[in-house]
Scaffold this motif. Structure first.
Motif, PDB file in Angstrom:
ATOM      1  N   ASN A 287       0.832  -1.214   0.000  1.00 33.87           N
ATOM      2  CA  ASN A 287       0.000   0.000   0.000  1.00 33.87           C
ATOM      3  C   ASN A 287       0.865   1.262   0.000  1.00 33.87           C
ATOM      4  N   GLU A 288       1.926   1.248   0.817  1.00 33.32           N
ATOM      5  CA  GLU A 288       2.835   2.400   0.892  1.00 33.32           C
ATOM      6  C   GLU A 288       3.478   2.680  -0.467  1.00 33.32           C
ATOM      7  N   GLU A 289       3.984   1.634  -1.102  1.00 35.63           N
ATOM      8  CA  GLU A 289       4.642   1.816  -2.399  1.00 35.63           C
ATOM      9  C   GLU A 289       3.651   2.248  -3.480  1.00 35.63           C
ATOM     10  N   LEU A 290       2.432   1.743  -3.424  1.00 33.18           N
ATOM     11  CA  LEU A 290       1.418   2.171  -4.384  1.00 33.18           C
ATOM     12  C   LEU A 290       1.098   3.658  -4.204  1.00 33.18           C
ATOM     13  N   GLU A 291       0.970   4.090  -2.964  1.00 36.93           N
ATOM     14  CA  GLU A 291       0.719   5.512  -2.694  1.00 36.93           C
ATOM     15  C   GLU A 291       1.870   6.374  -3.215  1.00 36.93           C
ATOM     16  N   GLU A 292       3.103   5.906  -2.991  1.00 37.58           N
ATOM     17  CA  GLU A 292       4.263   6.664  -3.464  1.00 37.58           C
ATOM     18  C   GLU A 292       4.295   6.724  -4.985  1.00 37.58           C
ATOM     19  N   TYR A 293       3.951   5.622  -5.639  1.00 37.58           N
ATOM     20  CA  TYR A 293       3.901   5.643  -7.105  1.00 37.58           C
ATOM     21  C   TYR A 293       2.790   6.580  -7.577  1.00 37.58           C
ATOM     22  N   GLN A 294       1.630   6.516  -6.960  1.00 40.49           N
ATOM     23  CA  GLN A 294       0.507   7.374  -7.373  1.00 40.49           C
ATOM     24  C   GLN A 294       0.865   8.853  -7.239  1.00 40.49           C
ATOM     25  N   ALA A 295       1.646   9.189  -6.225  1.00 42.76           N
ATOM     26  CA  ALA A 295       2.041  10.588  -6.014  1.00 42.76           C
ATOM     27  C   ALA A 295       3.130  11.019  -6.982  1.00 42.76           C
ATOM     28  N   ASP A 296       4.025  10.111  -7.338  1.00 45.87           N
ATOM     29  CA  ASP A 296       5.237  10.458  -8.075  1.00 45.87           C
ATOM     30  C   ASP A 296       5.205  10.057  -9.552  1.00 45.87           C
ATOM     31  N   LYS A 297       4.613   8.903  -9.834  1.00 52.43           N
ATOM     32  CA  LYS A 297       4.531   8.328 -11.187  1.00 52.43           C
ATOM     33  C   LYS A 297       5.900   8.038 -11.804  1.00 52.43           C
ATOM     34  N   SER A 298       6.928   7.872 -10.971  1.00 52.04           N
ATOM     35  CA  SER A 298       8.269   7.640 -11.503  1.00 52.04           C
ATOM     36  C   SER A 298       8.524   6.153 -11.748  1.00 52.04           C
ATOM     37  N   LEU A 299       9.471   5.878 -12.625  1.00 52.81           N
ATOM     38  CA  LEU A 299       9.874   4.507 -12.904  1.00 52.81           C
ATOM     39  C   LEU A 299      10.470   3.870 -11.655  1.00 52.81           C
ATOM     40  N   GLU A 300      11.191   4.639 -10.850  1.00 52.10           N
ATOM     41  CA  GLU A 300      11.785   4.116  -9.623  1.00 52.10           C
ATOM     42  C   GLU A 300      10.706   3.637  -8.656  1.00 52.10           C
ATOM     43  N   GLU A 301       9.649   4.404  -8.488  1.00 48.44           N
ATOM     44  CA  GLU A 301       8.554   3.994  -7.601  1.00 48.44           C
ATOM     45  C   GLU A 301       7.823   2.781  -8.167  1.00 48.44           C
ATOM     46  N   LEU A 302       7.693   2.706  -9.477  1.00 43.80           N
ATOM     47  CA  LEU A 302       7.073   1.547 -10.109  1.00 43.80           C
ATOM     48  C   LEU A 302       7.928   0.296  -9.871  1.00 43.80           C
ATOM     49  N   ALA A 303       9.251   0.448  -9.934  1.00 45.80           N
ATOM     50  CA  ALA A 303      10.162  -0.666  -9.656  1.00 45.80           C
ATOM     51  C   ALA A 303      10.053  -1.104  -8.195  1.00 45.80           C
ATOM     52  N   ASP A 304       9.911  -0.154  -7.270  1.00 46.75           N
ATOM     53  CA  ASP A 304       9.724  -0.491  -5.860  1.00 46.75           C
ATOM     54  C   ASP A 304       8.447  -1.302  -5.672  1.00 46.75           C
ATOM     55  N   LEU A 305       7.397  -0.895  -6.335  1.00 46.04           N
ATOM     56  CA  LEU A 305       6.119  -1.597  -6.261  1.00 46.04           C
ATOM     57  C   LEU A 305       6.263  -3.030  -6.771  1.00 46.04           C
ATOM     58  N   LEU A 306       6.957  -3.198  -7.869  1.00 49.78           N
ATOM     59  CA  LEU A 306       7.179  -4.528  -8.436  1.00 49.78           C
ATOM     60  C   LEU A 306       8.007  -5.397  -7.483  1.00 49.78           C
ATOM     61  N   GLU A 307       9.009  -4.820  -6.850  1.00 51.10           N
ATOM     62  CA  GLU A 307       9.837  -5.566  -5.899  1.00 51.10           C
ATOM     63  C   GLU A 307       8.991  -6.094  -4.745  1.00 51.10           C
ATOM     64  N   VAL A 308       8.079  -5.266  -4.248  1.00 53.28           N
ATOM     65  CA  VAL A 308       7.210  -5.698  -3.156  1.00 53.28           C
ATOM     66  C   VAL A 308       6.238  -6.767  -3.648  1.00 53.28           C
ATOM     67  N   ILE A 309       5.725  -6.631  -4.860  1.00 49.78           N
ATOM     68  CA  ILE A 309       4.834  -7.655  -5.416  1.00 49.78           C
ATOM     69  C   ILE A 309       5.555  -8.991  -5.496  1.00 49.78           C
ATOM     70  N   TYR A 310       6.804  -8.983  -5.954  1.00 48.97           N
ATOM     71  CA  TYR A 310       7.586 -10.217  -5.994  1.00 48.97           C
ATOM     72  C   TYR A 310       7.746 -10.799  -4.591  1.00 48.97           C
ATOM     73  N   ALA A 311       8.060  -9.974  -3.616  1.00 49.98           N
ATOM     74  CA  ALA A 311       8.253 -10.446  -2.243  1.00 49.98           C
ATOM     75  C   ALA A 311       6.954 -11.017  -1.670  1.00 49.98           C
ATOM     76  N   VAL A 312       5.831 -10.377  -1.938  1.00 50.40           N
ATOM     77  CA  VAL A 312       4.533 -10.886  -1.479  1.00 50.40           C
ATOM     78  C   VAL A 312       4.271 -12.257  -2.091  1.00 50.40           C
ATOM     79  N   SER A 313       4.533 -12.387  -3.370  1.00 51.76           N
ATOM     80  CA  SER A 313       4.326 -13.656  -4.062  1.00 51.76           C
ATOM     81  C   SER A 313       5.118 -14.775  -3.392  1.00 51.76           C
TER      82      SER A 313
END
Length: 109
Positions: free
Chosen positions: A42-68
């Motif tokens: 949720n935190e990373e999604l909020e950060e991506y929504q605020a920033d829309k940067s590729l770095e934040e999108l990569a952070d979101l993907l990293e967390v998705i992988y870890a959750v999986s």
């Protein structure tokens, strides 16, 4: 001491220590870890929504992988299911928006 009480990346303690600071960390049990991952997602999604940067999108993907992985799936399994869904239902490349569905026999337009 500033308190954070949140999931961090594995190398953050080294980074903090190399900057001349000290940090307190603990290893979470499996239940705590999954809860923390869900919060981090949720935190990373909020950060991506605020920033829309590729770095934040990569952070979101990293967390998705870890959750999986934390939930017992491999990243390969996640990707396989993603591809199956894309083959069956399509992706999002066409940029389609569903505006409504007309039921048979309905006169609404």
């Amino acid at each position: 001491m500033i308190e954070y009480n949140k999931l961090i990346r594995d190398k953050i303690p080294e980074i903090i220590t190399s900057s001349g600071k000290q940090c307190l960390v603990e290893t979470m049990n499996e239940t705590e870890y999954i809860e923390a991952l869900d919060a981090k997602l949720n935190e990373e999604l909020e950060e991506y929504q605020a920033d829309k940067s590729l770095e934040e999108l990569a952070d979101l993907l990293e967390v998705i992988y870890a959750v999986s992985v934390a939930r017992g799936y491999s990243i390969d399994e996640l990707e396989r299911v993603r591809k199956q869904k894309a083959e069956k239902r399509g992706g999002f490349e066409k940029r389609l928006r569903l505006k409504g569905v007309i039921e048979s026999g309905s006169e609404e337009v």
